[in-house]
Design an enzyme around this catalytic site. Structure first.
Site: not given
Ligand SMILES: NC(=O)c1ccc[n+]([C@@H]2O[C@H](COP(=O)([O-])OP(=O)(O)OC[C@H]3O[C@@H](n4cnc5c(N)ncnc54)[C@H](OP(=O)(O)O)[C@@H]3O)[C@@H](O)[C@H]2O)c1
Length: 416
Positions: A125, A130, A201, A298
């Site tokens: 979802e 989001g 998306k 977010g």
């Molecule tokens: N941000 C948003 O508002 C949003 C909205 C909808 C969907 N999403 C989706 O949600 C997902 C996460 O987004 P985010 O914004 O939360 O990203 P983020 O802040 O960059 O967080 C990524 C997390 O994954 C960990 N990680 C990355 N690569 C890894 C690996 N190879 N092995 C182990 N851990 C790993 C990172 O660890 P470290 O902290 O140690 O680097 C970090 O804790 C993405 O697919 C994004 O498209 C995000």
């Protein structure tokens, strides 16, 4: 007692962790059983040494990582290693929830098959819009409809930039900088501003709405980097805004899908969605036109979608993932309907000859003109379909090598 492995503890992962703790009692009560986050995988463990639950954190994905796990929440992002970790979980019969649109747009079909084969559920979802509950709505609540069309704003970053350009007469670079400072655009904004994020998306939504697979790279994609102040000023003078519109429909044999900047009436449903907000307008044969709007990204809105997916699996846990096993489908290259287009011509030298314009575009179809500056001319022209406008443009360029040209579709018909 059920165990969750959280893969990633960044923006979304930490939001899931926080929301889960905040609502833990009510979640357990609703589920009738205790659920805990028992493992958290990150890349850089030292970053988390101050976390109260640090003992749950690890940076090592072992072959027995999922041994005591019932649910996996993947919020790491990117394709690899998320793909390998999700695949492994599904093969072991673990239910997976992901927010990863790159993964679902690229590998959703394959992963859904693996889930079904292993009696596991794959929910996503949060991967589209989001916090707006659009996936479940399309998959389940609208299942009694034939969906005709999707029209949407699916990227908050570009909507924020275009809103600032419209409201404050900013140029693109200044608005992008502001978006980065406000935390709405990443340091590398390519995927957002080039339209790739919205296209991923749209491919996910299109697959669910029409039961047809369209690889996101086959979508006709145009980003917002070419939109300038004069385009916005012209749009504004005619009561339009420019939005990055993602749209798709199915005509019984072909799918048409595009992501492109387009004119929308400022008082239309889409025209009223500004800043980082997203919207999805669905046309169904029974329900008519319905609109969903809200925060498309977010920390907590995304976490809300993830926890909703989790509750769904636990409450209906026998139900396997559905709606993803769709057929491949041919794509249609042109918008096949009559509509208006805004065309802008820029001269690299001499003023533009108005006769030239009228020789190329049917004079009776050219309606509103901005001829104040004859080196930079804008006008609205009616065309029977997109092929007509593309052919005219190619023809025009062939005869006027000192000109550059751009054009925007005008969406008149999305609910006013
Ligand atoms: N941000 C948003 O508002 C949003 C909205 C909808 C969907 N999403 C989706 O949600 C997902 C996460 O987004 P985010 O914004 O939360 O990203 P983020 O802040 O960059 O967080 C990524 C997390 O994954 C960990 N990680 C990355 N690569 C890894 C690996 N190879 N092995 C182990 N851990 C790993 C990172 O660890 P470290 O902290 O140690 O680097 C970090 O804790 C993405 O697919 C994004 O498209 C995000």
């Amino acid at each position: 007692l059920k165990h969750i492995a959280l893969l990633g503890h960044g923006v979304v992962g930490s939001g899931v962790h926080e929301l889960f703790h905040k609502n833990r009692e009510s979640i357990n009560e609703k589920l009738g059983e205790e659920v805990i986050i028992s493992k958290i995988l990150v890349r850089n463990l030292s970053k988390y040494s101050e976390e109260p639950e640090f003992k749950k954190f690890t940076d090592t994905f072992t072959s027995d990582f999922y041994a005591d796990v019932d649910f996996v929440i993947e919020v790491m992002g990117s394709i690899s290693p998320a793909y390998e970790y999700v695949k492994k979980a599904l093969e072991a019969g673990k239910h997976v929830i992901t927010a990863n649109k790159d993964l679902i747009a690229e590998k959703g079909e394959e992963l859904s098959k693996i889930a079904t084969a292993n009696n596991a559920v794959l929910n996503f979802e949060a991967s589209v819009a989001g916090g707006i509950p659009i996936i479940k709505t399309v998959k389940e609540s609208l299942a009694g409809n034939t969906i005709d069309r999707i029209t949407a704003i699916l990227n908050g970053t570009t909507n924020f930039i275009l809103s600032k350009m419209y409201e404050d007469d900013m140029d693109y670079d200044t608005a992008l900088k502001l978006a980065q400072e406000a935390g709405f655009a990443e340091a590398n904004p390519t995927s957002d501003v080039m339209g790739y994020d919205a296209a991923r998306k749209l491919s996910i939504l299109t697959r669910l709405a029409f039961d047809k697979v369209i690889p996101w790279k086959k979508i006709s994609i145009q980003g917002i980097t070419g939109v300038d102040r004069r385009d916005i000023q012209f749009a504004k003078s005619q009561k339009y805004k420019i939005k990055l519109v993602a749209t798709s429909f199915y005509n019984g044999s072909h799918i048409y899908a595009t992501v492109q900047p387009a004119f929308v009436h400022r008082s239309s449903v889409i025209g009223k969605i500004d800043n980082e907000f997203n919207t999805v307008v669905i046309n169904g044969d029974a329900v008519g036109e319905i609109v969903f709007s809200g925060k498309g990204a977010g920390r907590l809105p995304t976490a809300s979608a993830i926890l909703g997916d989790l509750m769904d699996i636990i409450i209906n846990k026998k139900k396997t993932s559905s709606g993803q096993l769709a057929e491949k489908c041919e794509m249609m290259n042109y918008w096949p309907f009559e509509c208006n287009w805004f065309v802008r011509l820029k001269s690299k030298g001499d003023p533009i000859s108005i006769d030239n314009i009228f020789n190329c575009f049917d004079q009776s179809e050219v309606q509103i003109k901005d001829l104040k500056d004859l080196t930079d001319v804008g006008f609205i022209v009616k065309a029977q379909d997109e092929k007509y406008i593309k052919d005219r443009v190619m023809d025009f360029l062939a005869h006027n090598t000192n000109l550059s040209i751009k054009y925007y579709k005008i969406f008149e018909d999305v609910m006013k």
